[in-house]
Design a protein around this motif. Structure first.
Motif, mmCIF file in Angstrom:
data_model
loop_
_atom_site.group_PDB
_atom_site.id
_atom_site.type_symbol
_atom_site.label_atom_id
_atom_site.label_comp_id
_atom_site.label_asym_id
_atom_site.label_seq_id
_atom_site.Cartn_x
_atom_site.Cartn_y
_atom_site.Cartn_z
ATOM 1 N N MET A 33 8.157 0.401 11.829
ATOM 2 C CA MET A 33 8.283 0.328 10.358
ATOM 3 C C MET A 33 7.733 1.614 9.758
ATOM 4 S SD MET A 33 6.751 -2.600 7.847
ATOM 5 C CE MET A 33 6.891 -2.516 6.077
ATOM 6 N N GLY A 34 8.565 2.369 9.088
ATOM 7 C CA GLY A 34 8.157 3.635 8.500
ATOM 8 C C GLY A 34 7.679 3.458 7.083
ATOM 9 N N ALA A 35 7.291 4.577 6.501
ATOM 10 C CA ALA A 35 6.727 4.538 5.162
ATOM 11 C C ALA A 35 7.758 4.280 4.082
ATOM 12 C CB ALA A 35 6.001 5.836 4.873
ATOM 13 N N ALA A 36 9.070 4.325 4.431
ATOM 14 C CA ALA A 36 10.089 3.977 3.432
ATOM 15 C C ALA A 36 9.853 2.565 2.930
ATOM 16 C CB ALA A 36 11.485 4.097 4.048
ATOM 17 N N GLU A 37 9.438 1.686 3.867
ATOM 18 C CA GLU A 37 9.160 0.295 3.489
ATOM 19 C C GLU A 37 7.892 0.180 2.649
ATOM 20 O OE1 GLU A 37 10.059 1.307 6.437
ATOM 21 O OE2 GLU A 37 11.928 0.255 6.855
ATOM 22 N N PHE A 38 7.021 1.189 2.709
ATOM 23 C CA PHE A 38 5.795 1.154 1.924
ATOM 24 C C PHE A 38 5.972 1.783 0.547
ATOM 25 C CE2 PHE A 38 3.808 1.521 6.330
ATOM 26 C CZ PHE A 38 3.615 0.154 6.428
ATOM 27 N N HIS A 39 7.186 2.235 0.261
ATOM 28 C CA HIS A 39 7.393 2.925 -1.011
ATOM 29 C C HIS A 39 7.097 2.007 -2.196
ATOM 30 C CE1 HIS A 39 8.833 6.170 -3.509
ATOM 31 N NE2 HIS A 39 9.634 5.347 -4.153
ATOM 32 N N PRO A 94 -0.693 -4.235 5.044
ATOM 33 C CA PRO A 94 0.616 -4.079 5.692
ATOM 34 C C PRO A 94 0.705 -2.817 6.554
ATOM 35 C CG PRO A 94 0.889 -4.753 3.408
ATOM 36 C CD PRO A 94 -0.557 -4.441 3.590
ATOM 37 N N ARG A 95 0.035 -1.767 6.149
ATOM 38 C CA ARG A 95 0.097 -0.521 6.933
ATOM 39 C C ARG A 95 -0.523 -0.714 8.313
ATOM 40 N NH1 ARG A 95 -0.138 1.951 1.563
ATOM 41 N NH2 ARG A 95 1.469 3.585 1.479
ATOM 42 N N PHE A 96 -1.653 -1.411 8.389
ATOM 43 C CA PHE A 96 -2.272 -1.661 9.688
ATOM 44 C C PHE A 96 -1.379 -2.578 10.520
ATOM 45 C CE2 PHE A 96 -4.762 -4.253 12.572
ATOM 46 C CZ PHE A 96 -5.469 -3.298 13.281
ATOM 47 N N THR A 97 -0.876 -3.639 9.912
ATOM 48 C CA THR A 97 -0.035 -4.599 10.634
ATOM 49 C C THR A 97 1.192 -3.921 11.216
ATOM 50 O OG1 THR A 97 -0.783 -6.360 9.156
ATOM 51 C CG2 THR A 97 1.199 -6.792 10.432
ATOM 52 N N ALA A 98 1.821 -3.042 10.433
ATOM 53 C CA ALA A 98 3.049 -2.380 10.883
ATOM 54 C C ALA A 98 2.774 -1.232 11.847
ATOM 55 C CB ALA A 98 3.826 -1.875 9.673
ATOM 56 N N ASN A 99 1.876 -0.334 11.481
ATOM 57 C CA ASN A 99 1.703 0.899 12.249
ATOM 58 C C ASN A 99 0.816 0.762 13.466
ATOM 59 O OD1 ASN A 99 3.310 2.222 10.381
ATOM 60 N ND2 ASN A 99 1.597 2.985 9.178
#
Length: 528
Positions: free
Chosen positions: A1-7, A236-241
């Protein structure tokens, strides 16, 4: 999951969830400040009650060894250093949420036992307090990286600095509240603290109740925060990355941002973002095999961590040297006297309260409201520059300034620019700059390095200052040198204003560095 989803996270508006995050994280720092800085007021009372030696000068009416006093001031800092390293690392391995309630529980347990400390046949009350404040410090230390990183990873790009600064500003409120509580408790217990009219001694054992109450009060906000900390979702960043669970990350994001908003933002971002930005968004996944030492074992990346850590170290030598010995500094401003024990401690509490109101609290909140306009680095450079000038002036003209209004004004201005300056920004920058998989660890390392400076200051100050503060000029000269060095080290740290966490993290994945690191063989490859 890239940062596009974190936009969607990066562009969201400030919401009730963000306010809740600030308050829940901020309560921890409020409690931290209560526990750390109330010792300014508590130690003179502890020394007076448990190490009493008859003297008409209340400040000298004790025989507490300077080494023991220094260790009592430094013990919380030692624990904090350990907690920052341990929980900073565990937060990157096990998750931010799983550690969040635990550090608060340690703080509550440590504070309770500190307020109930009593001597035994084997150990003095000072030794017991040193142990329990060490335990308390471990909880406080764990709170630093976890609160900073959780706030950073949930915030939008344009409110991230404001949110992290707001969390840290609760430390100022805690310092103010500790000073206010001291004034109120002393006023409420005044009748029990006065010496009898026919007394030929200055001893007033009832002050034992005052310092215990001041330490105990720090438990109350921590208890109130336990439930709400357990309700905060994993970032979410920790969960994804780090965990690689994109589905769970999207579900957690939906608790912060509406699902429709997430999908709409992601479509818009995918269509309009430059290719370089989209490429940067998948670097953490591509190089997830890179270890901490491989990432920071080179000067290009290592200098950023070094810069953050050294700025914090140099700051804390001066900041904690002043804060943990504020009662001594207050004596040079005319608030350290009194004919009776009550007058002496009431003046000390009032002096602390005035400093908190005039310099400490305003400095924190100037940072909160100006950080997104000025940027982090400008504020840090400004703070170090002004502090360097103030400490140089105080060093050169100490004998002429001691006890004057000018000394008082300079001290207040220094306190203001500590907090509208590097004390806030050294906390904020490590929570933003580093990649997700190392963010909490790096923050913990930077914070622990800072605490090493605090330990040096807390213990060294008492050893160096002399019985009557005759070596204060040397100490102020050391503070001056540290502020100048901090100014220079700031030049190693990049500005984070207006950049996403993914953009900032991508700067560490230089192909010339990471492409040379071999990827470990997978289990499937091993079978072949």
């Amino acid at each position: 999951m890239g940062a596009a989803e974190f936009h969607a996270l990066d562009r969201q508006r400030f919401s009730r969830f963000h306010l809740k995050t600030i308050l829940v994280s901020g309560i921890g720092f409020f409690t931290d400040a209560m526990d750390i800085f109330v010792i300014n007021l508590a130690i003179p009372m502890i020394a007076f009650v448990w190490y009493f030696k008859e003297n008409s000068n209340i400040g000298k009416a004790n025989h507490m060894p300077s080494g023991e006093m220094g260790m009592l001031k430094a013990s919380t800092q030692v624990g904090t250093l350990l907690g920052q390293l341990i929980f900073g690392h565990l937060s990157d391995k096990l998750g931010r949420k799983s550690m969040y309630g635990l550090v608060l529980a340690i703080m509550i347990f440590g504070t309770l036992n500190t307020s109930l400390a009593a001597p035994t046949y084997a150990f003095s009350v000072g030794a017991i307090l040193i142990f329990w404040r060490l335990v308390l410090g471990i909880g406080i230390g764990g709170d630093y990286p976890i609160s900073a990183v959780i706030t950073s990873e949930f915030a939008s790009v344009h409110t991230r600095g404001l949110m992290i600064a707001s969390v840290f500003a609760m430390q100022g409120i805690g310092i103010l509240f500790a000073s206010l509580c001291a004034v109120i408790v002393l006023a409420c217990l005044k009748s029990t603290l006065q010496l009898p009219e026919d007394s030929h001694s200055m001893y007033a054992p009832a002050f034992d109740n005052v310092w215990r109450l001041l330490l105990f009060i720090g438990i109350l906000p921590a208890i109130a925060a336990v439930y709400w900390r357990l309700q905060i979702p994993e970032t979410p960043r920790f969960t994804a990355n780090v965990r690689g669970d994109a589905e769970k990350a999207m579900r957690d994001m939906a608790t912060v941002v509406k699902t429709d908003d997430i999908e709409a933002e992601n479509r818009t971002h995918a269509a309009t973002a430059p290719e370089s930005a989209l490429k940067a968004q998948t670097l953490e996944e591509k190089y997830a095999h890179v270890t901490f030492w491989q990432m920071f074992g080179n000067w290009k990346n290592g200098k950023v961590l070094f810069g953050c850590a050294m700025c914090w170290f140099l700051l804390d030598v001066g900041f904690y040297g002043v804060q943990l010995n504020q009662s001594t500094m207050i004596s040079f401003m005319g608030y350290g006297g009194g004919k009776t024990p009550y007058e002496f401690f009431a003046n000390m509490a009032l002096g602390n309260l005035i400093i908190s109101l005039c310099g400490t609290v305003p400095g924190y909140w100037f940072t909160v409201f100006l950080i997104e306009k000025m940027g982090r680095i400008k504020i840090q450079l400004m703070g170090f520059t002004i502090l360097s000038i103030i400490f140089v002036v105080m060093t050169i003209f100490f004998d002429q300034l001691k006890g004057t209004t000018t000394f008082f004004v300079l001290y207040i201005v220094a306190t203001f620019f500590f907090n509208f300056g590097p004390n806030a920004t050294t906390f904020i920058l490590p929570a933003e700059i580093f990649p997700t998989q190392f963010r909490s660890t790096c923050h913990g390392i930077a914070a622990a390095t800072g605490k090493a400076g605090a330990i040096v200051s807390a213990f060294g100050f008492d050893q160096m200052k002399g019985a009557n503060g005759e070596h204060m000029v040397t100490i102020l000269a050391i503070f001056s040198a540290c502020m100048i060095a901090g100014l220079l080290c700031t030049l190693l740290v990049p500005e984070t204003k207006g950049k996403t966490l993914e953009e900032l993290g991508a700067a560490f994945y230089d192909p010339e560095i990471v492409d040379k690191i071999p990827k470990p063989a997978s289990k499937a490859d091993e079978k072949v």
